[in-house]
Design a protein around this motif. Structure first.
Motif, PDB file in Angstrom:
ATOM      1  N   PRO A  60     -10.195 -13.419  15.686  1.00  0.00           N
ATOM      2  CA  PRO A  60     -10.995 -12.488  14.879  1.00  0.00           C
ATOM      3  C   PRO A  60     -10.765 -11.020  15.251  1.00  0.00           C
ATOM      4  O   PRO A  60     -10.723 -10.161  14.368  1.00  0.00           O
ATOM      5  N   LEU A  61     -10.605 -10.726  16.542  1.00  0.00           N
ATOM      6  CA  LEU A  61     -10.365  -9.337  16.946  1.00  0.00           C
ATOM      7  C   LEU A  61      -9.044  -8.824  16.383  1.00  0.00           C
ATOM      8  O   LEU A  61      -8.965  -7.690  15.892  1.00  0.00           O
ATOM      9  N   VAL A  62      -7.994  -9.639  16.428  1.00  0.00           N
ATOM     10  CA  VAL A  62      -6.697  -9.206  15.898  1.00  0.00           C
ATOM     11  C   VAL A  62      -6.784  -8.965  14.399  1.00  0.00           C
ATOM     12  O   VAL A  62      -6.262  -7.965  13.885  1.00  0.00           O
ATOM     13  N   VAL A  63      -7.460  -9.850  13.678  1.00  0.00           N
ATOM     14  CA  VAL A  63      -7.637  -9.655  12.235  1.00  0.00           C
ATOM     15  C   VAL A  63      -8.382  -8.353  11.971  1.00  0.00           C
ATOM     16  O   VAL A  63      -8.001  -7.557  11.109  1.00  0.00           O
ATOM     17  N   ALA A  64      -9.459  -8.128  12.705  1.00  0.00           N
ATOM     18  CA  ALA A  64     -10.243  -6.906  12.525  1.00  0.00           C
ATOM     19  C   ALA A  64      -9.401  -5.670  12.805  1.00  0.00           C
ATOM     20  O   ALA A  64      -9.447  -4.677  12.056  1.00  0.00           O
ATOM     21  N   GLU A  65      -8.599  -5.700  13.877  1.00  0.00           N
ATOM     22  CA  GLU A  65      -7.754  -4.555  14.205  1.00  0.00           C
ATOM     23  C   GLU A  65      -6.691  -4.319  13.137  1.00  0.00           C
ATOM     24  O   GLU A  65      -6.406  -3.175  12.752  1.00  0.00           O
ATOM     25  N   GLN A  66      -6.077  -5.393  12.651  1.00  0.00           N
ATOM     26  CA  GLN A  66      -5.045  -5.250  11.620  1.00  0.00           C
ATOM     27  C   GLN A  66      -5.619  -4.604  10.359  1.00  0.00           C
ATOM     28  O   GLN A  66      -5.026  -3.672   9.791  1.00  0.00           O
ATOM     29  N   PHE A  67      -6.780  -5.079   9.922  1.00  0.00           N
ATOM     30  CA  PHE A  67      -7.322  -4.581   8.662  1.00  0.00           C
ATOM     31  C   PHE A  67      -8.013  -3.236   8.818  1.00  0.00           C
ATOM     32  O   PHE A  67      -8.095  -2.463   7.860  1.00  0.00           O
ATOM     33  N   ALA A  68      -8.488  -2.919  10.013  1.00  0.00           N
ATOM     34  CA  ALA A  68      -8.973  -1.565  10.255  1.00  0.00           C
ATOM     35  C   ALA A  68      -7.808  -0.581  10.200  1.00  0.00           C
ATOM     36  O   ALA A  68      -7.938   0.532   9.670  1.00  0.00           O
ATOM     37  N   ALA A  69      -6.638  -0.994  10.723  1.00  0.00           N
ATOM     38  CA  ALA A  69      -5.448  -0.138  10.647  1.00  0.00           C
ATOM     39  C   ALA A  69      -4.981   0.018   9.211  1.00  0.00           C
ATOM     40  O   ALA A  69      -4.579   1.113   8.786  1.00  0.00           O
ATOM     41  N   LEU A  70      -5.028  -1.067   8.444  1.00  0.00           N
ATOM     42  CA  LEU A  70      -4.647  -0.980   7.032  1.00  0.00           C
ATOM     43  C   LEU A  70      -5.596  -0.066   6.265  1.00  0.00           C
ATOM     44  O   LEU A  70      -5.167   0.719   5.411  1.00  0.00           O
ATOM     45  N   GLU A  71      -6.874  -0.143   6.582  1.00  0.00           N
ATOM     46  CA  GLU A  71      -7.850   0.726   5.923  1.00  0.00           C
ATOM     47  C   GLU A  71      -7.583   2.188   6.270  1.00  0.00           C
ATOM     48  O   GLU A  71      -7.757   3.080   5.421  1.00  0.00           O
ATOM     49  N   ALA A  72      -7.146   2.458   7.494  1.00  0.00           N
ATOM     50  CA  ALA A  72      -6.777   3.825   7.864  1.00  0.00           C
ATOM     51  C   ALA A  72      -5.523   4.274   7.120  1.00  0.00           C
ATOM     52  O   ALA A  72      -5.369   5.457   6.804  1.00  0.00           O
ATOM     53  N   LEU A  73      -4.631   3.326   6.840  1.00  0.00           N
ATOM     54  CA  LEU A  73      -3.406   3.627   6.104  1.00  0.00           C
ATOM     55  C   LEU A  73      -3.685   3.927   4.634  1.00  0.00           C
ATOM     56  O   LEU A  73      -3.080   4.835   4.053  1.00  0.00           O
ATOM     57  N   ALA A  74      -4.618   3.175   4.036  1.00  0.00           N
ATOM     58  CA  ALA A  74      -4.944   3.345   2.611  1.00  0.00           C
ATOM     59  C   ALA A  74      -6.455   3.303   2.441  1.00  0.00           C
ATOM     60  O   ALA A  74      -7.007   2.307   1.970  1.00  0.00           O
ATOM     61  N   PRO A  75      -7.150   4.360   2.829  1.00  0.00           N
ATOM     62  CA  PRO A  75      -8.623   4.347   2.807  1.00  0.00           C
ATOM     63  C   PRO A  75      -9.183   4.018   1.435  1.00  0.00           C
ATOM     64  O   PRO A  75      -8.741   4.554   0.413  1.00  0.00           O
ATOM     65  N   GLY A  76     -10.160   3.103   1.427  1.00  0.00           N
ATOM     66  CA  GLY A  76     -10.822   2.741   0.179  1.00  0.00           C
ATOM     67  C   GLY A  76     -10.035   1.805  -0.711  1.00  0.00           C
ATOM     68  O   GLY A  76     -10.455   1.531  -1.839  1.00  0.00           O
ATOM     69  N   ARG A  77      -8.909   1.272  -0.194  1.00  0.00           N
ATOM     70  CA  ARG A  77      -8.071   0.410  -1.049  1.00  0.00           C
ATOM     71  C   ARG A  77      -7.785  -0.959  -0.431  1.00  0.00           C
ATOM     72  O   ARG A  77      -6.980  -1.715  -0.972  1.00  0.00           O
ATOM     73  N   ILE A  78      -8.423  -1.318   0.673  1.00  0.00           N
ATOM     74  CA  ILE A  78      -8.065  -2.546   1.378  1.00  0.00           C
ATOM     75  C   ILE A  78      -9.143  -3.617   1.225  1.00  0.00           C
ATOM     76  O   ILE A  78     -10.325  -3.369   1.445  1.00  0.00           O
ATOM     77  N   ASP A  79      -8.700  -4.818   0.856  1.00  0.00           N
ATOM     78  CA  ASP A  79      -9.564  -5.993   0.772  1.00  0.00           C
ATOM     79  C   ASP A  79      -9.155  -6.985   1.850  1.00  0.00           C
ATOM     80  O   ASP A  79      -7.961  -7.267   2.020  1.00  0.00           O
ATOM     81  N   ALA A 133       0.831  -1.208   0.000  1.00  0.00           N
ATOM     82  CA  ALA A 133       0.000   0.000   0.000  1.00  0.00           C
ATOM     83  C   ALA A 133       0.861   1.252   0.000  1.00  0.00           C
ATOM     84  O   ALA A 133       0.519   2.262  -0.636  1.00  0.00           O
ATOM     85  N   ALA A 134       1.992   1.208   0.711  1.00  0.00           N
ATOM     86  CA  ALA A 134       2.872   2.369   0.788  1.00  0.00           C
ATOM     87  C   ALA A 134       3.607   2.636  -0.520  1.00  0.00           C
ATOM     88  O   ALA A 134       4.078   3.750  -0.745  1.00  0.00           O
ATOM     89  N   ARG A 135       3.694   1.614  -1.372  1.00  0.00           N
ATOM     90  CA  ARG A 135       4.442   1.744  -2.625  1.00  0.00           C
ATOM     91  C   ARG A 135       3.545   1.862  -3.849  1.00  0.00           C
ATOM     92  O   ARG A 135       4.034   1.860  -4.977  1.00  0.00           O
ATOM     93  N   THR A 136       2.227   1.939  -3.640  1.00  0.00           N
ATOM     94  CA  THR A 136       1.285   2.034  -4.757  1.00  0.00           C
ATOM     95  C   THR A 136       0.349   3.216  -4.543  1.00  0.00           C
ATOM     96  O   THR A 136       0.263   3.776  -3.448  1.00  0.00           O
ATOM     97  N   ARG A 137      -0.382   3.584  -5.603  1.00  0.00           N
ATOM     98  CA  ARG A 137      -1.231   4.771  -5.555  1.00  0.00           C
ATOM     99  C   ARG A 137      -2.716   4.453  -5.614  1.00  0.00           C
ATOM    100  O   ARG A 137      -3.503   5.031  -4.880  1.00  0.00           O
ATOM    101  N   ARG A 138      -3.119   3.549  -6.509  1.00  0.00           N
ATOM    102  CA  ARG A 138      -4.538   3.393  -6.779  1.00  0.00           C
ATOM    103  C   ARG A 138      -5.044   1.958  -6.640  1.00  0.00           C
ATOM    104  O   ARG A 138      -6.220   1.737  -6.381  1.00  0.00           O
ATOM    105  N   ILE A 139      -4.203   0.964  -6.822  1.00  0.00           N
ATOM    106  CA  ILE A 139      -4.637  -0.429  -6.824  1.00  0.00           C
ATOM    107  C   ILE A 139      -5.136  -0.833  -5.432  1.00  0.00           C
ATOM    108  O   ILE A 139      -4.615  -0.380  -4.410  1.00  0.00           O
ATOM    109  N   ARG A 140      -6.179  -1.665  -5.376  1.00  0.00           N
ATOM    110  CA  ARG A 140      -6.625  -2.228  -4.107  1.00  0.00           C
ATOM    111  C   ARG A 140      -5.626  -3.298  -3.682  1.00  0.00           C
ATOM    112  O   ARG A 140      -5.130  -4.070  -4.515  1.00  0.00           O
ATOM    113  N   VAL A 141      -5.308  -3.360  -2.398  1.00  0.00           N
ATOM    114  CA  VAL A 141      -4.379  -4.359  -1.883  1.00  0.00           C
ATOM    115  C   VAL A 141      -5.060  -5.128  -0.759  1.00  0.00           C
ATOM    116  O   VAL A 141      -5.866  -4.568  -0.001  1.00  0.00           O
ATOM    117  N   GLY A 142      -4.743  -6.419  -0.675  1.00  0.00           N
ATOM    118  CA  GLY A 142      -5.450  -7.210   0.319  1.00  0.00           C
ATOM    119  C   GLY A 142      -4.881  -8.599   0.498  1.00  0.00           C
ATOM    120  O   GLY A 142      -3.786  -8.920   0.037  1.00  0.00           O
TER     121      GLY A 142
END
Length: 344
Positions: free
Chosen positions: A85-104, A65-74
């Motif tokens: 499940p809580l750790v997964v949710a926290e990790q991907f919520a943080a990733l979504e904050a890092l690259a809003p609208g680009r995380i799968d 995500a840090a090395r790309t501009r537009r592609i969705r990453v996941g």
């Protein structure tokens, strides 16, 4: 009509290559996919394999995500029995904050490892019960939402839990699988679904039929799915077939219980042909028959026909082109060449 293309990456490690070099090569592939207009780039989760460095999708997703501009990453995917499940949710919520609208967040039910690794994962961190997989999916969906989840105590009272304090967007959750179970669960939860066709391809038609016929509106209003496929494109069909050999031999090793090794170079794969017996050769031929290998023009046409035949508008390719010995350790020219030829 041309199908949209995406990329699945297992971060292959070839003979003589370090993990650092393999990761650097994959990040270069992700950057090129972004430049070429690919829709999404997913990292798989596998453990303790000499030829696969994609052990921690969230870490790789953050780097990509840090090395790309537009592609969705996941993730393709997070193997949920290995994680809380809580750790997964926290990790991907943080990733979504890092690259809003680009995380799968692609989620699978298989462990992605052998029983020894599964036990080590249980000993070294919190995991989840595979029998509670549907409940765990529902928990993750609630935890990453803006409203969060509510814990209800048996003694009365409630406790609010959120994966991140103030989300404005959420990762897109996909259910992955190669069985009837995952197709039916995705349908019942109203989730988008991906059939892991690159793994074996068996049961594809039935899984799609079950998903589409049993789908109930939930997270999404209508069925949404795409397929994965192993693909190699090169300027000539001969080069493409040569670059297929290392992965074909790896598949034969996996399915005949031979010792696993780092991915061979093309030259090593050619030189080792005499080492394999008839069973291994048969497995290689069976695998090859389901892969898309050839020139960019022929492979692209075959992928479009494959997508049309199964009623999907996206195919996620695993660009499995092997490397020649003189190609740089921190680069993946065969995989990048595949993306470039198919995009053109």
């Amino acid at each position: 009509m041309n199908a949209s293309l995406s990329v699945l990456d297992l971060v292959p490690v070839r003979a003589g290559q370090s993990s650092a070099e393999a990761v650097a090569a994959s990040l270069a592939v992700a950057q090129r996919a972004d430049e070429l207009g690919y829709a999404r780039y997913w990292f798989a989760e596998h453990h303790n394999m000499p030829a696969v460095a994609s052990t921690t999708p969230p870490v790789l997703i953050a780097a990509a995500a840090a090395r790309t501009r537009r592609i969705r990453v996941g993730s393709g995917g997070v193997m949920l029995p290995n994680h809380s499940p809580l750790v997964v949710a926290e990790q991907f919520a943080a990733l979504e904050a890092l690259a809003p609208g680009r995380i799968d967040l692609g989620i699978g039910r298989a462990p992605g490892s052998d029983p020894v690794i599964s036990q080590l994962l249980r000993q070294s961190g919190t995991t989840s019960d595979v029998e509670r997989f549907p409940d765990n999916i529902a928990d993750i969906l609630s935890l990453v939402s803006a409203d969060g989840a509510t814990v209800r105590f048996t003694s009365g009272g409630t406790y609010e839990v959120r994966a991140t304090p103030a989300s404005t967007t959420v990762p897109e959750v996909w259910l992955l699988g190669s069985s009837d179970y995952s197709a039916q669960l995705a349908a019942s939860l109203g989730l988008p679904y991906v059939f892991a066709n690159h793994f074996s391809g068996e049961g594809l038609e039935r899984a799609l039929q079950l998903y589409r016929s049993q789908f109930r509106a939930g997270v999404i209003a209508e069925p949404r799915t795409f397929l994965t496929a192993n693909a190699i494109a090169a300027p000539t069909a001969e080069e493409a077939e040569a670059r297929a050999l290392p992965q074909l031999r790896m598949m034969a090793r996996l399915r005949t219980n031979r010792p696993l090794v780092a991915l061979e170079t093309v030259e090593q794969a050619i030189a080792g042909a005499a080492d394999f017996d008839g069973l291994a050769e048969s497995i290689m031929a069976q695998s090859r028959s389901k892969w898309f290998v050839g020139t960019g023009e022929t492979v692209r046409a075959e992928l479009d026909e494959f997508a049309a035949r199964h009623g999907v508008d996206e195919v996620m390719i695993s660009p499995i082109a092997g490397s020649y010995a003189d190609e740089g350790m921190d680069a993946a020219p065969g995989r990048i060449q595949t993306l470039e030829l198919l995009a053109s």
